[in-house]
Scaffold this active site. Structure first.
Site, PDB file in Angstrom:
ATOM      1  N   LYS A 136       0.813  -1.220   0.000  1.00 28.64           N
ATOM      2  CA  LYS A 136       0.000   0.000   0.000  1.00 28.64           C
ATOM      3  C   LYS A 136       0.846   1.271   0.000  1.00 28.64           C
ATOM      4  CE  LYS A 136      -4.423  -1.682   1.554  1.00 28.64           C
ATOM      5  NZ  LYS A 136      -5.607  -1.495   2.351  1.00 28.64           N
ATOM      6  N   LYS A 144     -11.308  -3.730  -3.154  1.00 29.29           N
ATOM      7  CA  LYS A 144     -12.383  -2.756  -3.338  1.00 29.29           C
ATOM      8  C   LYS A 144     -11.858  -1.354  -3.595  1.00 29.29           C
ATOM      9  CE  LYS A 144     -13.611  -3.160   1.414  1.00 29.29           C
ATOM     10  NZ  LYS A 144     -12.461  -2.815   2.266  1.00 29.29           N
ATOM     11  N   LYS A 194      -4.384  -9.190  -5.931  1.00 33.14           N
ATOM     12  CA  LYS A 194      -5.590  -9.497  -5.155  1.00 33.14           C
ATOM     13  C   LYS A 194      -6.745  -8.608  -5.608  1.00 33.14           C
ATOM     14  CE  LYS A 194      -6.251  -7.611  -1.074  1.00 33.14           C
ATOM     15  NZ  LYS A 194      -7.245  -7.305  -0.049  1.00 33.14           N
TER      16      LYS A 194
HETATM   17  P1  ATP Z   1      -8.884  -2.287   0.473  1.00 33.88           P
HETATM   18  O1  ATP Z   1      -8.733  -2.414  -1.003  1.00 33.88           O
HETATM   19  O2  ATP Z   1      -9.572  -1.035   0.905  1.00 33.88           O
HETATM   20  O3  ATP Z   1      -7.636  -2.580   1.229  1.00 33.88           O
HETATM   21  P2  ATP Z   1      -9.966  -4.919   0.602  1.00 33.88           P
HETATM   22  O4  ATP Z   1     -10.882  -5.168  -0.539  1.00 33.88           O
HETATM   23  O5  ATP Z   1      -8.613  -5.539   0.565  1.00 33.88           O
HETATM   24  O6  ATP Z   1      -9.888  -3.381   0.878  1.00 33.88           O
HETATM   25  P3  ATP Z   1     -10.436  -5.297   3.443  1.00 33.88           P
HETATM   26  O7  ATP Z   1     -11.427  -4.415   4.104  1.00 33.88           O
HETATM   27  O8  ATP Z   1      -8.991  -5.005   3.635  1.00 33.88           O
HETATM   28  O9  ATP Z   1     -10.747  -5.373   1.874  1.00 33.88           O
HETATM   29  O10 ATP Z   1     -10.716  -6.788   3.812  1.00 33.88           O
HETATM   30  C1  ATP Z   1     -11.814  -7.290   4.505  1.00 33.88           C
HETATM   31  C2  ATP Z   1     -11.745  -8.787   4.527  1.00 33.88           C
HETATM   32  O11 ATP Z   1     -11.914  -9.304   3.215  1.00 33.88           O
HETATM   33  C3  ATP Z   1     -10.397  -9.321   5.031  1.00 33.88           C
HETATM   34  O12 ATP Z   1     -10.647 -10.480   5.793  1.00 33.88           O
HETATM   35  C4  ATP Z   1      -9.674  -9.685   3.783  1.00 33.88           C
HETATM   36  O13 ATP Z   1      -8.712 -10.694   3.968  1.00 33.88           O
HETATM   37  C5  ATP Z   1     -10.822 -10.168   2.914  1.00 33.88           C
HETATM   38  N1  ATP Z   1     -10.489  -9.994   1.495  1.00 33.88           N
HETATM   39  C6  ATP Z   1     -10.294  -8.815   0.864  1.00 33.88           C
HETATM   40  N2  ATP Z   1      -9.994  -9.012  -0.424  1.00 33.88           N
HETATM   41  C7  ATP Z   1      -9.991 -10.363  -0.610  1.00 33.88           C
HETATM   42  C8  ATP Z   1      -9.734 -11.191  -1.734  1.00 33.88           C
HETATM   43  N3  ATP Z   1      -9.431 -10.664  -2.906  1.00 33.88           N
HETATM   44  N4  ATP Z   1      -9.832 -12.528  -1.562  1.00 33.88           N
HETATM   45  C9  ATP Z   1     -10.148 -13.074  -0.359  1.00 33.88           C
HETATM   46  N5  ATP Z   1     -10.394 -12.337   0.738  1.00 33.88           N
HETATM   47  C10 ATP Z   1     -10.318 -10.996   0.625  1.00 33.88           C
END
Ligand code: ATP
Ligand code: LTN
Length: 327
Positions: free
Chosen positions: A111, A195, A192
């Site tokens: 990040k 969002k 990955k």
């Molecule tokens: P950001 O992009 O804002 O960092 P994010 O989409 O990675 O957000 P988080 O809020 O960080 O989402 O994650 C919430 C939960 O969803 C965590 O348990 C994280 O491991 C899971 N998660 C997020 N993205 C994935 C993915 N691509 N596959 C599986 N689990 C995910």
């Protein structure tokens, strides 16, 4: 009963990565465990958030928790910022954390890479996450693969506190399954699905309209072959789509391979879109009803009241053990 705790950041629209890696597990675990599911707004502000957007996303993620099937009479649903003990224990644990430990965190490296100025909060965020978990003496933490390292650090901090100040914190364990741990981007299977990716074609949001889901999937990157075969090394894009299919259709990888033998990618992608729509459309319908009903505020209030009892008790005991004067 085991204690289960997890959280999702209100940093954008939830994706099917969040659903597979986290939210769908929350729904399953609520039946046989004492569950705490947070919307981690204090974590979201480690990246810049517009106040209006933060408010809207916090309410939206809360409504999606309910729409996806979390039952507030079974699990406590609350906003992290509603319970000051998170920030308080977060600080106490920050003072027990080493620079080197935080420097090793791959999420921080990802990040912060390429950025000119990097917020200190993004760096110390894992200590706050450790506080979230240890405050509730949680046993099981359902999260995606990207959070593994943070859970390891939480265990190290629990151990460090316990050795210095006496046995107190419960050792939390990661709860994850193999396929659902890491859903990859639709435009680049080496990244990955996330969002906060600025390219909406890289993810499917849980609230994407059915036609948007169909379009995004038809354009999802694949290799130039045509065999629907699970081979993450050589066919990472198809392997990723098969993982998503397996989760939504509740079918094994072998069953999917058998169903699409000799058919090419077209029919597979089309059916995958319909599997997603079949699960997500009813959730979207409930989501709209919940937003209209205004019930979210009451759910969050009740959840915070339930959680605060435990959180306040834990932080008080941690402070006593560390030597703070308590009135
Ligand atoms: P950001 O992009 O804002 O960092 P994010 O989409 O990675 O957000 P988080 O809020 O960080 O989402 O994650 C919430 C939960 O969803 C965590 O348990 C994280 O491991 C899971 N998660 C997020 N993205 C994935 C993915 N691509 N596959 C599986 N689990 C995910
Ligand atoms: N860091 C997590 C969100 C998170 C979390 C938690 C997950 C914050 N506190 C406690 C599980 C338990 C992320 O997904 N980025």
């Amino acid at each position: 009963m085991k204690r289960v705790l997890s959280g999702i950041q209100p940093s954008g629209q939830l994706t099917i990565g969040n659903y597979i890696g986290a939210l769908s597990k929350f729904v399953k675990l609520q039946h046989d465990n004492r569950c705490f599911f947070m919307i981690v707004d204090l974590h979201a502000i480690t990246q810049p958030q517009e106040p209006e957007a933060l408010r809207e996303q916090s309410e939206s993620v809360s409504a999606l928790y309910l729409a996806a099937g979390i039952d507030p009479s079974k699990a406590s649903i609350f906003l992290q910022s509603h319970i000051p003990a998170h920030a308080e224990l977060g600080w106490l644990l920050t003072t027990l954390t080493y620079m080197g430990e935080l420097e090793r965190m791959t999420q921080f490296k990802d990040k912060s890479s390429g950025k000119e100025s990097i917020g200190v909060g993004l760096f110390t965020y894992p200590s706050l996450m450790a506080a979230d978990i240890l405050l509730y003496q949680a046993d099981l933490i359902p999260v995606g693969d990207d959070q593994k390292q943070h859970i390891e650090l939480t265990r190290d901090l629990a151990h460090r506190f316990n050795s210095r100040f006496g046995e107190f914190f419960t050792m939390p364990e990661l709860y994850m399954d193999e396929l659902g741990g890491r859903v990859m981007s639709l435009d680049d299977a080496s990244k990955k699905m996330s969002k906060s990716n600025p390219n909406p074609a890289s993810f499917i949001a849980m609230l994407d309209e059915p036609d948007v889901i169909r379009k995004k999937l038809s354009r999802a990157v694949t290799d130039s072959g045509r065999e629907v075969k699970y081979d993450p090394q050589n066919k990472p894009e198809i392997a990723n789509l098969m993982g998503i299919y397996s989760h939504f259709a509740e079918m094994s990888i072998a069953e999917i391979e058998a169903r699409y033998e000799g058919q090419g990618y077209g029919p597979f992608k089309k059916d995958l879109a319909e599997q997603l729509v079949a699960v997500l459309e009813p959730i979207q319908q409930r989501y709209r009803e919940i937003r209209k009903s205004g019930e979210v505020a009451g759910v969050l209030k009740k959840g915070a009241e339930e959680a605060a009892v435990i959180a306040n008790e834990t932080v008080l005991e941690a402070k006593k053990r560390m030597g703070f004067l308590i009135n």
